[in-house]
Design an enzyme around this catalytic site. Structure first.
Site, short mmCIF file in Angstrom:
data_model
loop_
_atom_site.label_atom_id
_atom_site.label_comp_id
_atom_site.label_asym_id
_atom_site.label_seq_id
_atom_site.Cartn_x
_atom_site.Cartn_y
_atom_site.Cartn_z
N THR A 58 0.82 -1.22 0.00
CA THR A 58 0.00 0.00 0.00
C THR A 58 0.85 1.26 0.00
O THR A 58 0.36 2.33 -0.37
CB THR A 58 -0.93 0.01 1.23
OG1 THR A 58 -0.14 -0.12 2.41
CG2 THR A 58 -1.94 -1.12 1.15
N CYS A 59 2.09 1.15 0.45
CA CYS A 59 2.92 2.36 0.49
C CYS A 59 3.19 2.90 -0.89
O CYS A 59 3.47 4.09 -1.07
CB CYS A 59 4.21 2.09 1.23
SG CYS A 59 5.17 0.75 0.51
#
Length: 1202
Positions: free
Chosen positions: A1169-1170
């Site tokens: 998700t980063c």
């Protein structure tokens, strides 16, 4: 040919006094000889002129002396004749009446020919005649007619002159002064009409006599003389008792001269002073007094009149006038009187608002300009009388009486009445800002009869109907540019103490009376409009959506007589407010051009070498808007902006206006709008930096020790200080002129489309990044830091090791000290419970993963004290009882209340709220969306508290009943029931207190609680809630729950947020738009937009043929087949937020990405998700892909699923 440059061919005459021959067109001569001849000629001419003047003066003196001697001889003859006619010498024996009316008239006419007020014998003759004539009138009882009234007037003026001279060393007990007062009383009774015509001199003299009375002095040993006081009182009221054609002149002079006397408004407990005041109040007709003063005060420039140019005199006049009015009504509720309303309003508008109890205006009121004229402390009597204007019965009864008096009058008279009531209401709101809500409530509830209506029309509807008929509203409704001239001060000539700012050309082409009448009409119309805006703003806070959208319908039994406006009228109102608001901000420099000229003229004194100390300044003039004195342009801006925002919020919540109704893009060049706004923001930054430099310079000068004998240095410092002030004012005017778009965006942002404002917001952030980092690229900042000698320390400060499940605590401990330095790129390392570093792709320091994890942890409910709690709609807001619960926890832990450790822990709680505000600000700054939903009333504070560094203070937020609904549905329903209850609300047994239940022990089950009670106002426990004050109770309850109780928590959060994001940037959005900025848009997921802006990696990279990989094609087929909720779940699985970016997926940073994760068909999809990356195995079957994808999405898989 022309002999001179004048174009005249005639040869000029040559005069030569030197005796030398001169050339034709040369000089008349040079050297000592010619100059000496000129000097002698001038001296001789001067001597001859002086001789002529001496001769003329001697002739004048001789003529005057001969005339004086002749008059003295004639006067001596007349005195002998007058004395011969009298039966005894003046001053001897009792007064006897004259034998006939003719004899008395002859003696009086003879006396007036020779009597001198400087001759003691003549004074005795005047007294003798006066007493004899009193006896004559008593015995013969003749009515003065023919020459008598005018002759009496001449004698009265002579007596008044004697009394004026005697006031230099007065004693009423002195027989002579008392005798003259008796004679004056007799003359006033005999010639009332002539006395009324001479009322100015009459009351001016009596005011001097009364002020010097020993019995009314502050000396404790003074013995009262009831006889003398009775004579004075009878003399004072004599012109007022007999109604003549000039009685109003007498009342005008009495009110203007006598009412401001300090004796009448004294706090003294002396019975004789109180008796004097009461007897005057009892003897005057308060209606005639009010009518005379109302007419008098409407004259142009009346407050520059002698005696009324002093503010202290106006305060005394107002307090005594109000006392007389209250005395006539036995100090109870009194009916409406339009003249009373006019007088009170005009005097209040001429006084500073800080004159009572030193109270200052609130944020909605204009700032008071410092004045060189000192105002003495208002005594208790004056304070009591002025404060008596603010009570429910008086205001309501004034409106009720007004409706009764206007039942059978013409339309024009009703318009005039509405203007007078608006003037009075606006004066009360300006003068008593602390009681503003109560005044608005009483005006709002006061019944006023409408035209052709048998029932009472609400005040809000009454003033709206009057406002709709005004030329100001009609003109601005058609053309916003017309508001520029209507807003400028236009009081020519000076009216009611306001000085004209019109140009000479305008005055020349329009007569002064016509100009004054037009200016007064415009000012009155502005007052009606402003009072309506005040009341409607207050009403909207108390009105729920059901009542608002029921405008024009019959009111329910508990509602206040149908106060809601029809929606068509609301549409017209919003159009008027749009045009007015746009002009106020976009053309502010044109409206305030007069102020600029005035300030520039003051710069002339900066370089005057004779100024070595502060010079006395003229009395500062109060601001004026459209001719309405005492109101500043900022006040009107705030009023218009607040109401327009409230109506926009209503329309955003439940649409009732066309979609493009709020936009005013036609007034802008939208092609270059965004660059122009960015340029204005840069100009604003430069001006702020220059202001900061001036402040630093001033602090350095103030810290410099003062030396003896350095007058020139002190003068230079003063000049430099004045120059800095002038530069600051000039920069402020410059900013108004060069940054009108920025002003519009920060105050009325809905004039511009939302997407445009979002782009502007991102440009502002980019501009700030460039200033701080040198570039918006984080890597560029890192390269710059690496070149610095303290690079290791800087990188260490911006790096943190974050433990899972302790994200907020670790972030707070390691990053709080950064302050606004949190704007810079940060380096995050996640570790598990064993301190092992997690695997993952570092897409910019894992900043996005860090921010989402910190926010999730901070807003997650716990078993301890939660910083934020959620309402029934799961929307977050600061826990209002967090501070009280934390206090109780500290006490139970053994910390002594208010000790150093106790305050330190409380400060740490505030710092946590501040840091959480920084985290949300960091998300906005970096453009990272987080899945956090805030309550609307909390977001509204972000938008309304923006601008000029006021974010920590909730000065602009005004809680309303609909905000209570966002907080607590049960509380809203209870307050709504209280508001609409048709019976007696005292049945509920409520008072002005509120009870809260706070948790004092979170470890027990159930949690141990403690009840605390807070008063909503002073002595609230003793104040029951009634039908009359229930709206005040609702207002106080909303203010407490939404503003006062969570103030510390909210202020700390906003302080942290403003450290990351300029409050002026946030003010460009409303609450729903701010939520979109934080968490993304709530519209349906556009799969095709996501597909167009997806990046592919590994095997999935699109080749030269432009075709997608078969697995990618299957993935998009699955996405199309999913419901919107499932699509949001997939989006959250990849990006950690279920909402699309504001400007579409093209603005998502980093871009939505997909790369291959092998060909194992049993493997599940995973994400990083980063970097918004999904690792998707190369599935060959659509059904398998959908099953595996949804399983991963809804299983709560983590970062290391793959």
């Amino acid at each position: 040919m022309f002999q001179t440059f004048s174009g005249n061919t005639r040869r000029p005459r040559q005069v030569n006094l030197s005796g030398r021959r001169a050339p034709g067109f040369g000089a008349t001569g040079a050297g000592a000889g010619s100059q000496a001849a000129l000097d002698r000629a001038q001296q001789e001419r001067l001597q001859r002129q002086q001789e002529r003047e001496r001769l003329q003066a001697s002739k004048t003196i001789q003529r005057v002396w001969r005339g004086h001697a002749g008059r003295q001889d004639v006067a001596a003859v007349l005195r002998r004749e007058w004395d011969a006619t009298e039966s005894s010498p003046p001053g001897s024996g009792p007064a006897m009446p004259y034998g006939s009316e003719e004899q008395a008239l002859t003696q009086l006419q003879r006396l007036l020919k020779f009597a001198s007020t400087r001759n003691p014998e003549d004074l005795a003759r005047i007294r003798r005649y006066g007493f004899r004539q009193i006896e004559t009138a008593r015995q013969q009882a003749f009515t003065p007619s023919g020459p008598w009234p005018r002759t009496y007037l001449r004698l009265q003026r002579m007596v008044l002159a004697v009394l004026e001279r005697s006031c230099t060393s007065p004693r009423l007990e002195d027989t002579h002064t008392g005798d003259f007062v008796k004679v004056l009383h007799f003359l006033a009774v005999q010639a009332p009409a002539e006395t009324a015509q001479n009322a100015q001199q009459f009351y001016r003299t009596l005011a001097s006599v009364v002020s010097q009375l020993p019995s009314l002095s502050d000396q404790t040993n003074a013995k009262p003389s009831n006889t003398g006081l009775e004579i004075i009182l009878e003399t004072i009221i004599a012109p007022l008792k007999t109604v003549t054609g000039y009685t109003l002149h007498a009342y005008e002079a009495f009110g203007q001269i006598f009412l401001p006397l300090p004796i009448l408004s004294t706090d003294s407990t002396s019975p004789i002073r109180q008796r004097l005041r009461d007897m005057l109040a009892d003897s005057t007709n308060y209606k005639l007094l009010a009518n005379a003063l109302a007419t008098f005060f409407k004259k142009p420039g009346i407050f520059s009149h002698s005696g009324l140019d002093d503010r202290n005199s106006r305060v005394r006049l107002l307090s005594t006038f109000v006392y007389f009015h209250r005395y006539a009504h036995k100090f109870g509720a009194y009916a409406a009187n339009k003249d009373f309303v006019t007088v009170v309003a005009l005097i209040l508008n001429s006084l500073p608002v800080s004159i009572i109890d030193g109270q200052s205006s609130d944020s909605d009121s204009p700032d008071q300009t410092p004045s060189s004229q000192q105002v003495e402390a208002v005594n208790q009597f004056s304070r009591d009388q002025i404060l008596s204007l603010v009570n429910q019965e008086s205001i309501s009864n004034l409106l009720t009486g007004s409706s009764q008096s206007s039942s059978d009058v013409s339309e024009s008279e009703k318009v005039e009445e509405a203007r007078q009531l608006a003037n009075y209401a606006l004066a009360l709101l300006r003068f008593f800002p602390r009681q503003g809500d109560e005044i608005r409530l009483w005006l709002y509830m006061g019944p006023i009869s409408g035209k052709g209506s048998s029932r009472d029309l609400p005040a809000i509807r009454y003033f709206w109907e009057a406002a709709k008929r005004s030329s100001v509203l009609k003109t601005i409704l058609r053309d916003s540019r017309a508001a520029i001239d209507l807003l400028r001060p236009k009081t020519t000539p000076a009216t009611n103490g306001v000085v004209s700012t019109r140009s000479a050309q305008q005055i020349f082409w329009q007569s002064s009376n016509q100009e004054a009448e037009h200016g007064a009409q415009i000012a009155d119309e502005w007052r009606v409009i402003l009072v309506f805006l005040e009341l409607y703003t207050f009403l909207l806070r108390m009105m729920d959506d059901e009542e608002f959208f029921g405008g024009g319908q019959a009111a329910s039994p508990g509602q206040a007589r149908g106060n809601a406006l029809p929606l068509d009228d609301v549409k017209d109102l919003t159009t008027f407010l749009k045009n007015l608001g746009f002009t106020l901000y976009f053309n502010a420099a044109d409206i305030t051009v007069a102020d600029e000229a005035e300030s520039s003229s003051t710069g002339l004194s900066f370089f005057n070498p004779k100024i070595s100390e502060p010079q006395p300044q003229k009395q500062a003039e109060e601001p004026s808007v459209g001719g309405v004195a005492g109101l500043s342009l900022d006040y009107v801006k705030g009023l218009v902006t607040g109401l327009l925002r409230s109506l926009y919020e209503r329309d955003s919540r439940r649409t009732f206006l066309p979609s493009d109704h709020w936009l005013m893009t036609s007034r802008f060049d939208m092609t270059g709008f965004i660059p122009a706004v960015v340029q204005e923001e840069e100009s604003r930054h430069k001006i702020e930096e220059e202001d900061a430099e001036d402040i630093d310079d001033e602090e350095e000068l103030d810290d410099t020790p003062q030396l003896i004998g350095t007058g020139r240095s002190q003068q230079q410092r003063r000049i430099e200080r004045l120059q800095r002030q002038q530069r600051k004012a000039s920069r402020r005017r410059y900013l108004q002129a060069v940054a009108p778009r920025l002003e519009i965006l920060q105050n009325m942002p809905f004039f511009i489309p939302f997407t445009t404002r979002v782009q502007i917001f991102r440009e502002f952030v980019k501009l700030d990044m460039t200033k701080r980092r040198g570039s918006a690229d984080p890597e560029a900042w890192r390269w710059r830091v690496m070149s610095r000698p303290d690079a290791p320390q800087q990188f260490e400060k911006h790096s943190a090791k974050i433990r899972r499940e302790h994200e907020f605590e670790d972030a707070f401990q390691q990053f709080y000290s950064l302050g606004s330095g949190l704007k810079e790129p940060i380096q995050i390392t996640f570790v598990d419970q064993f301190d092992a570093v997690e695997a993952g792709i570092d897409g910019g320091g894992v900043t996005k993963e860090f921010l989402t994890s910190v926010t999730n942890r901070a807003f997650m409910p716990t078993d301890a004290i939660d910083m934020f709690i959620a309402n029934e709609q799961h929307l977050l807001y600061p826990n209002p009882t967090a501070v009280e619960e934390f206090r109780e926890a500290l006490k139970r832990a053994g910390f002594r209340d208010n000790s150093a450790e106790f305050r330190a822990h409380l400060s740490e709680l505030s710092q946590r709220y501040e840091f959480l505000g920084r985290i949300i600000g960091k998300c906005l700054y970096e453009g990272i969306l987080v899945d956090v939903n805030f309550a609307a009333f909390f977001l509204r504070k972000w938008a309304l508290t923006g601008g000029t560094g006021s974010a920590p203070n909730e000065t602009s937020y005004r809680p309303g009943l609909n905000d209570v609904r966002d907080l607590d549905e049960a509380l809203y329903q209870g307050l709504h029931k209280l508001k609409t209850y048709p019976g007696d609300v005292e049945d509920f047994g409520l008072n002005f207190t509120v009870s809260d239940s706070i948790v004092i022990d979170h470890t027990t089950s159930p949690k141990k609680t403690k009840a605390i009670t807070t008063e909503l106002k002073l002595n609230g426990a003793d104040c029951p809630v009634t039908n009359q004050n229930r709206l005040v109770y609702i207002s106080y309850m909303a203010r407490y729950r939404l503003q006062k109780q969570p103030y510390a928590q909210t202020a700390a959060f906003l302080r942290g947020l403003s450290g990351m994001i300029q409050p002026s940037w946030l003010s460009m959005f409303n609450h729903s738009e701010l939520q979109t900025l934080v968490g993304g848009t709530s519209t349906s997921i556009d799969v095709e937009d996501l597909r167009r802006n997806t990046a592919y990696g590994g095997t999935y990279v699109i080749g030269d043929d432009g075709l997608e990989h078969p697995t990618i094609q299957l993935f998009w087929q699955v996405m199309h087949s999913l419901s919107d909720g499932e699509r949001r779940a997939v989006l959250k699985f990849v990006t950690s937020t279920p909402r699309a970016p504001l400007l579409g997926f093209a603005s998502l940073v980093p871009r939505f990405s997909i790369r291959d994760a092998g060909s194992d068909q049993s493997r599940l999809p995973s994400t990083s998700t980063c970097v918004n990356l999904m690792k998707l195995p190369m599935y060959k079957d659509k059904g398998v892909l959908k099953e595996k994808l949804l399983y991963s999405v809804f299983s709560g898989a983590g970062f290391d699923l793959s």
